[in-house]
Design a protein around this motif. Sequence first.
Motif, short mmCIF file in Angstrom:
data_model
loop_
_atom_site.label_atom_id
_atom_site.label_comp_id
_atom_site.label_asym_id
_atom_site.label_seq_id
_atom_site.Cartn_x
_atom_site.Cartn_y
_atom_site.Cartn_z
N ASN A 2 0.84 -1.19 0.00
CA ASN A 2 0.00 0.00 0.00
C ASN A 2 0.88 1.24 0.00
OD1 ASN A 2 -2.42 -1.46 0.12
ND2 ASN A 2 -2.24 -1.66 2.34
N LEU A 3 0.46 2.24 -0.75
CA LEU A 3 1.17 3.52 -0.74
C LEU A 3 0.92 4.21 0.59
CD1 LEU A 3 0.37 4.77 -4.34
CD2 LEU A 3 2.54 3.88 -3.50
N PRO A 4 1.90 5.00 1.06
CA PRO A 4 1.73 5.67 2.35
C PRO A 4 0.58 6.66 2.33
CG PRO A 4 3.67 6.50 1.20
CD PRO A 4 3.17 5.33 0.41
N GLN A 5 -0.12 6.75 3.44
CA GLN A 5 -1.24 7.68 3.58
C GLN A 5 -0.82 8.96 4.29
OE1 GLN A 5 -4.48 7.17 2.18
NE2 GLN A 5 -3.15 5.70 1.14
N ARG A 6 0.43 8.99 4.76
CA ARG A 6 0.99 10.19 5.38
C ARG A 6 2.35 10.44 4.73
NH1 ARG A 6 1.53 9.71 11.55
NH2 ARG A 6 3.11 8.27 10.82
N ALA A 7 2.66 11.69 4.45
CA ALA A 7 3.93 12.03 3.81
C ALA A 7 5.12 11.53 4.62
CB ALA A 7 4.03 13.55 3.60
N GLY A 75 -0.24 21.48 2.53
CA GLY A 75 -1.25 21.02 1.57
C GLY A 75 -0.89 19.67 0.98
N ASN A 76 -0.84 19.61 -0.34
CA ASN A 76 -0.58 18.35 -1.05
C ASN A 76 0.87 18.13 -1.42
OD1 ASN A 76 -3.30 17.61 -0.99
ND2 ASN A 76 -3.74 18.74 -2.86
N ILE A 77 1.78 18.97 -0.89
CA ILE A 77 3.20 18.87 -1.20
C ILE A 77 3.98 18.68 0.10
CG2 ILE A 77 5.21 20.09 -2.16
CD1 ILE A 77 3.17 19.36 -4.29
N ALA A 78 5.01 17.86 0.05
CA ALA A 78 5.88 17.67 1.21
C ALA A 78 7.32 17.52 0.73
CB ALA A 78 5.46 16.43 1.99
N VAL A 79 8.24 17.91 1.60
CA VAL A 79 9.66 17.70 1.34
C VAL A 79 10.23 16.92 2.52
CG1 VAL A 79 10.40 19.92 2.33
CG2 VAL A 79 11.85 18.76 0.68
N MET A 102 7.43 15.10 -2.28
CA MET A 102 6.30 14.18 -2.44
C MET A 102 5.03 14.96 -2.71
SD MET A 102 7.57 12.10 0.87
CE MET A 102 8.47 13.53 1.42
N ARG A 103 4.08 14.30 -3.39
CA ARG A 103 2.80 14.93 -3.69
C ARG A 103 1.69 13.95 -3.31
NH1 ARG A 103 2.66 17.49 -9.13
NH2 ARG A 103 3.48 15.48 -9.71
N ARG A 104 0.66 14.49 -2.64
CA ARG A 104 -0.50 13.67 -2.29
C ARG A 104 -1.31 13.41 -3.56
NH1 ARG A 104 -3.18 14.88 2.91
NH2 ARG A 104 -2.84 17.02 2.25
N TRP A 110 0.57 9.10 -1.00
CA TRP A 110 1.69 9.98 -1.34
C TRP A 110 2.66 9.26 -2.27
CZ3 TRP A 110 2.32 15.03 0.18
CH2 TRP A 110 1.37 15.51 1.09
N LYS A 111 3.12 9.99 -3.28
CA LYS A 111 4.15 9.48 -4.20
C LYS A 111 5.30 10.47 -4.24
CE LYS A 111 1.58 6.54 -7.32
NZ LYS A 111 1.59 6.04 -8.68
N ILE A 112 6.47 9.96 -4.53
CA ILE A 112 7.66 10.79 -4.63
C ILE A 112 7.74 11.36 -6.04
CG2 ILE A 112 10.18 10.82 -4.49
CD1 ILE A 112 9.85 8.44 -2.46
N VAL A 113 7.88 12.69 -6.14
CA VAL A 113 7.95 13.38 -7.42
C VAL A 113 9.41 13.69 -7.77
CG1 VAL A 113 7.21 15.41 -8.72
CG2 VAL A 113 5.70 14.41 -7.01
N ILE A 114 10.19 14.08 -6.76
CA ILE A 114 11.61 14.34 -6.94
C ILE A 114 12.37 13.55 -5.88
CG2 ILE A 114 13.45 16.07 -6.93
CD1 ILE A 114 11.31 18.15 -7.70
N ASP A 115 13.30 12.73 -6.34
CA ASP A 115 14.13 11.93 -5.43
C ASP A 115 15.58 12.26 -5.74
OD1 ASP A 115 15.51 10.09 -3.93
OD2 ASP A 115 14.35 8.35 -4.62
N HIS A 116 16.15 13.15 -4.93
CA HIS A 116 17.56 13.50 -5.07
C HIS A 116 18.30 12.72 -4.00
CE1 HIS A 116 21.23 15.40 -5.88
NE2 HIS A 116 20.77 16.58 -6.27
N ALA A 117 18.69 11.50 -4.36
CA ALA A 117 19.25 10.55 -3.40
C ALA A 117 20.51 11.05 -2.70
CB ALA A 117 19.55 9.22 -4.10
N PHE A 118 21.21 12.00 -3.31
CA PHE A 118 22.45 12.53 -2.73
C PHE A 118 22.33 14.03 -2.46
CE2 PHE A 118 23.28 8.79 -5.17
CZ PHE A 118 24.16 8.05 -4.36
#
Length: 126
Positions: A2-7, A75-79, A102-104, A110-118
């Motif tokens: 299941n995708l996360p329901q909280r950022a 809102g619908n955006i998280a970092v 992440m964006r709701r 929540w899904k990850i929109v930008i993943d800057h691993a480093f």
Amino acid sequence: MNLPQRAEDAHAALAAAFNTGDLSTVMRMYDSSGIIVPEPGKPVTGPGKFEEAVKAILSVKGQMEIKTVYCLQTGNIAVGRSEWSITDGGEVKVAAKGIEVMRRQDDGSWKIVIDHAFGAETGLVA
């Protein structure tokens, strides 16, 4: 999975997805129209290249762990800021400090929109 329901649960969900070793499970965590930076200085965008980058990360065999340093939401955006590693039998294969946006989704997940691993590494220039 299941995708996360909280950022703030996105990091743990991403680690769990990677630890399945299943590409489709991992890809569900991402908005593949976004950006992933699988290695410093090499951002990737576009569904085909995005999937290729995820496959490369999955090729590093071992157990992924992700610690959430912080997660800020409006809102619908998280970092999120993370510290992550992939280990195998006590050997650290890769470790870094990342930043994720992440964006709701419409269903509340929540899904990850930008993943800057480093992205949070000292001295790194984007």
